[in-house]
Design a protein around this motif. Structure first.
Motif, PDB file in Angstrom:
ATOM      1  N   LYS A  54       1.000  -1.278   0.252  1.00 33.37           N
ATOM      2  CA  LYS A  54      -0.125   0.244   0.391  1.00 33.37           C
ATOM      3  C   LYS A  54       1.101   1.030  -0.062  1.00 33.37           C
ATOM      4  O   LYS A  54       0.664   1.973  -0.598  1.00 33.37           O
ATOM      5  CB  LYS A  54      -0.576  -0.076   1.164  1.00 33.37           C
ATOM      6  CG  LYS A  54      -1.524   1.064   1.185  1.00 33.37           C
ATOM      7  CD  LYS A  54      -2.475   0.842   0.417  1.00 33.37           C
ATOM      8  CE  LYS A  54      -4.152   1.982   0.563  1.00 33.37           C
ATOM      9  NZ  LYS A  54      -5.416   1.889  -0.070  1.00 33.37           N
ATOM     10  N   MET A  55       1.588   1.077   0.227  1.00 31.54           N
ATOM     11  CA  MET A  55       2.651   2.275   0.654  1.00 31.54           C
ATOM     12  C   MET A  55       3.668   2.647  -0.478  1.00 31.54           C
ATOM     13  O   MET A  55       3.640   3.667  -1.086  1.00 31.54           O
ATOM     14  CB  MET A  55       3.717   2.487   1.781  1.00 31.54           C
ATOM     15  CG  MET A  55       2.987   2.621   3.652  1.00 31.54           C
ATOM     16  SD  MET A  55       4.137   1.839   4.205  1.00 31.54           S
ATOM     17  CE  MET A  55       5.496   2.700   4.736  1.00 31.54           C
ATOM     18  N   ALA A  57       2.878   1.404  -3.444  1.00 33.70           N
ATOM     19  CA  ALA A  57       1.461   2.181  -4.347  1.00 33.70           C
ATOM     20  C   ALA A  57       2.007   3.479  -4.292  1.00 33.70           C
ATOM     21  O   ALA A  57       1.631   4.410  -5.451  1.00 33.70           O
ATOM     22  CB  ALA A  57       0.188   1.190  -4.536  1.00 33.70           C
ATOM     23  N   ARG A  58       1.631   3.992  -3.209  1.00 31.83           N
ATOM     24  CA  ARG A  58       0.936   5.350  -2.976  1.00 31.83           C
ATOM     25  C   ARG A  58       1.573   6.339  -2.684  1.00 31.83           C
ATOM     26  O   ARG A  58       1.354   7.511  -4.033  1.00 31.83           O
ATOM     27  CB  ARG A  58      -0.428   5.351  -1.594  1.00 31.83           C
ATOM     28  CG  ARG A  58      -1.579   5.218  -1.710  1.00 31.83           C
ATOM     29  CD  ARG A  58      -1.351   4.998   0.117  1.00 31.83           C
ATOM     30  NE  ARG A  58      -1.079   6.742   0.855  1.00 31.83           N
ATOM     31  CZ  ARG A  58      -2.132   6.953   0.150  1.00 31.83           C
ATOM     32  NH1 ARG A  58      -2.727   7.269  -0.357  1.00 31.83           N
ATOM     33  NH2 ARG A  58      -2.072   8.567   0.712  1.00 31.83           N
ATOM     34  N   LEU A  59       2.922   6.089  -3.070  1.00 28.88           N
ATOM     35  CA  LEU A  59       4.726   6.631  -3.356  1.00 28.88           C
ATOM     36  C   LEU A  59       4.219   6.612  -4.381  1.00 28.88           C
ATOM     37  O   LEU A  59       4.505   7.738  -5.371  1.00 28.88           O
ATOM     38  CB  LEU A  59       5.635   5.504  -2.316  1.00 28.88           C
ATOM     39  CG  LEU A  59       6.620   6.835  -2.641  1.00 28.88           C
ATOM     40  CD1 LEU A  59       6.702   8.214  -1.796  1.00 28.88           C
ATOM     41  CD2 LEU A  59       7.710   6.357  -1.895  1.00 28.88           C
ATOM     42  N   LEU A  61       2.136   6.237  -7.303  1.00 26.16           N
ATOM     43  CA  LEU A  61       1.352   6.932  -8.061  1.00 26.16           C
ATOM     44  C   LEU A  61       1.183   8.040  -7.457  1.00 26.16           C
ATOM     45  O   LEU A  61       0.891   9.313  -7.772  1.00 26.16           O
ATOM     46  CB  LEU A  61      -0.315   5.978  -7.273  1.00 26.16           C
ATOM     47  CG  LEU A  61      -0.178   4.500  -8.100  1.00 26.16           C
ATOM     48  CD1 LEU A  61      -1.329   4.138  -7.984  1.00 26.16           C
ATOM     49  CD2 LEU A  61       0.430   4.338  -9.830  1.00 26.16           C
ATOM     50  N   GLU A  62       1.671   8.453  -6.365  1.00 23.79           N
ATOM     51  CA  GLU A  62       1.236   9.491  -5.584  1.00 23.79           C
ATOM     52  C   GLU A  62       2.093  10.436  -5.082  1.00 23.79           C
ATOM     53  O   GLU A  62       2.116  11.941  -5.198  1.00 23.79           O
ATOM     54  CB  GLU A  62      -0.369  10.057  -4.323  1.00 23.79           C
ATOM     55  CG  GLU A  62      -0.713   9.004  -4.922  1.00 23.79           C
ATOM     56  CD  GLU A  62      -1.550   8.837  -3.046  1.00 23.79           C
ATOM     57  OE1 GLU A  62      -2.139   9.681  -2.115  1.00 23.79           O
ATOM     58  OE2 GLU A  62      -3.577   7.574  -3.613  1.00 23.79           O
ATOM     59  N   SER A  66       1.977  11.700  -0.672  1.00 19.75           N
ATOM     60  CA  SER A  66       1.744  10.539  -0.024  1.00 19.75           C
ATOM     61  C   SER A  66       2.027   9.958   1.675  1.00 19.75           C
ATOM     62  O   SER A  66       1.724   9.489   1.965  1.00 19.75           O
ATOM     63  CB  SER A  66       1.949   9.078  -1.076  1.00 19.75           C
ATOM     64  OG  SER A  66       2.864   8.867  -0.837  1.00 19.75           O
ATOM     65  N   HIS A  69       0.602  11.025   4.952  1.00 23.17           N
ATOM     66  CA  HIS A  69      -1.309   9.701   4.744  1.00 23.17           C
ATOM     67  C   HIS A  69      -1.016   9.034   5.211  1.00 23.17           C
ATOM     68  O   HIS A  69      -1.558   8.186   4.955  1.00 23.17           O
ATOM     69  CB  HIS A  69      -2.075  10.569   4.021  1.00 23.17           C
ATOM     70  CG  HIS A  69      -2.000  11.814   3.212  1.00 23.17           C
ATOM     71  ND1 HIS A  69      -2.587  12.663   4.205  1.00 23.17           N
ATOM     72  CD2 HIS A  69      -1.378  12.501   2.026  1.00 23.17           C
ATOM     73  CE1 HIS A  69      -2.852  14.184   3.140  1.00 23.17           C
ATOM     74  NE2 HIS A  69      -1.963  13.844   2.702  1.00 23.17           N
ATOM     75  N   THR A  70       0.760   8.483   5.629  1.00 25.41           N
ATOM     76  CA  THR A  70       0.645   6.956   6.317  1.00 25.41           C
ATOM     77  C   THR A  70      -0.211   6.310   6.972  1.00 25.41           C
ATOM     78  O   THR A  70      -0.957   5.564   7.077  1.00 25.41           O
ATOM     79  CB  THR A  70       1.848   6.917   6.121  1.00 25.41           C
ATOM     80  OG1 THR A  70       2.938   7.229   5.072  1.00 25.41           O
ATOM     81  CG2 THR A  70       2.568   5.435   6.449  1.00 25.41           C
ATOM     82  N   PHE A  73      -3.939   5.502   6.112  1.00 24.86           N
ATOM     83  CA  PHE A  73      -4.144   4.518   4.998  1.00 24.86           C
ATOM     84  C   PHE A  73      -3.866   3.513   6.337  1.00 24.86           C
ATOM     85  O   PHE A  73      -4.200   2.228   5.767  1.00 24.86           O
ATOM     86  CB  PHE A  73      -3.902   4.562   4.149  1.00 24.86           C
ATOM     87  CG  PHE A  73      -4.350   5.868   3.260  1.00 24.86           C
ATOM     88  CD1 PHE A  73      -5.122   5.610   1.848  1.00 24.86           C
ATOM     89  CD2 PHE A  73      -3.644   6.913   3.284  1.00 24.86           C
ATOM     90  CE1 PHE A  73      -6.238   6.746   1.795  1.00 24.86           C
ATOM     91  CE2 PHE A  73      -4.420   8.247   1.938  1.00 24.86           C
ATOM     92  CZ  PHE A  73      -6.027   7.773   1.911  1.00 24.86           C
ATOM     93  N   CYS A  74      -3.316   3.399   6.942  1.00 30.77           N
ATOM     94  CA  CYS A  74      -2.515   1.970   7.187  1.00 30.77           C
ATOM     95  C   CYS A  74      -2.218   2.073   8.602  1.00 30.77           C
ATOM     96  O   CYS A  74      -1.371   0.614   8.923  1.00 30.77           O
ATOM     97  CB  CYS A  74      -0.868   2.390   7.339  1.00 30.77           C
ATOM     98  SG  CYS A  74      -0.004   1.825   5.221  1.00 30.77           S
TER      99      CYS A  74
END
Length: 249
Positions: A54-55, A57-59, A61-62, A66, A69-70, A73-74
């Motif tokens: 998750k971390m 992918a967000r890094l 893509l965003e 990101s 906001h860790t 989301f986690c």
């Protein structure tokens, strides 16, 4: 990539069942213990893989935004994984696995302080970059450690995974401790300002003792814990690879 598998010893299970009165009972207990250890390590592995993925992918893509906001989301998965990690202190205490109780307790309790006391209690800490680094380093360590123990619980070994499990910590554990220390330092002024967890004193002695004083002492304990765990892991690494060399010879 070639995967080399070999049998490894699971002496703790054998020791636990050796004195059982019936061979059938010993066999059942051994099977149940393997299922229990395999399932626990599998659940933890999946949890940390989800956090790491998750971390990452967000890094990708965003971008760098990101990282702020860790926690949002986690945190749920990380809380669950860390609560379950208490089992890693109970297991050696009951003799279910062959590892020292104290190093396991140091790691679990240390992470509890960072996760529940600092990140969980202070909303101001939850959007800071340090959360990303702490979570990412913890997850990277565990996605190698838990599958190693998962396979070990059923008497199997993947040699590449074993090498990674006994090698990556030499860099990741110190980095993780530094990230945790940064989180502690950043939280000191927040605890002072909020008075959270402060110890009230009689009027004649002053208003209260700030919780930040406890955290300053904890910084020393944190690096002492790093020394204890590093020494324990170095001992494990030497013992494991020495045993393999003796078997090869």
């Amino acid at each position: 990539m070639v995967c080399v598998w070999s049998e490894i010893d699971t002496p703790s299970i054998a020791e636990m069942t050796r004195n059982s009165p019936e061979p059938v009972t010993r066999d059942v207990m051994a099977i149940l213990m393997k299922i229990y250890l395999f399932t626990y390590n599998l659940i933890q592995f999946l949890g940390f893989v989800w956090i790491f993925s998750k971390m990452t992918a967000r890094l990708v893509l965003e971008g760098k935004e990101s990282v702020y906001h860790t926690f949002k989301f986690c945190w749920t998965t990380m809380f669950i994984c860390q609560i379950l990690a208490v089992v890693e202190v109970i297991n050696p205490a009951l003799g279910l696995v062959n590892t020292a109780v104290f190093p396991a307790m140091v790691q679990v309790m240390g992470r509890n302080v960072i996760l529940f006391v600092i990140f969980g209690s202070l909303a101001e800490m939850q959007n800071r970059v340090v959360v990303f680094f702490v979570f990412y380093l913890w997850s990277t360590i565990e996605i190698f450690r838990y599958p190693f123990y998962m396979l070990a619980s059923i008497g199997l070994e993947w040699r590449l995974l074993t090498w990674l499990r006994y090698t990556v910590w030499t860099l990741l554990y110190p980095l993780g401790t530094v990230a945790e220390a940064v989180a502690v330092v950043q939280s000191l002024s927040l605890f002072d300002a909020s008075g959270l967890y402060s110890i009230p004193l009689p009027a004649a002695l002053g208003q209260s003792i700030s919780f930040s004083l406890t955290l300053k002492l904890y910084l020393f304990v944190m690096f002492l814990g790093l020394f204890i765990n590093m020494r324990h892991l170095i001992s494990q690494r030497r013992r494991h690879f020495l045993r393999r060399e003796l078997k090869v010879d």
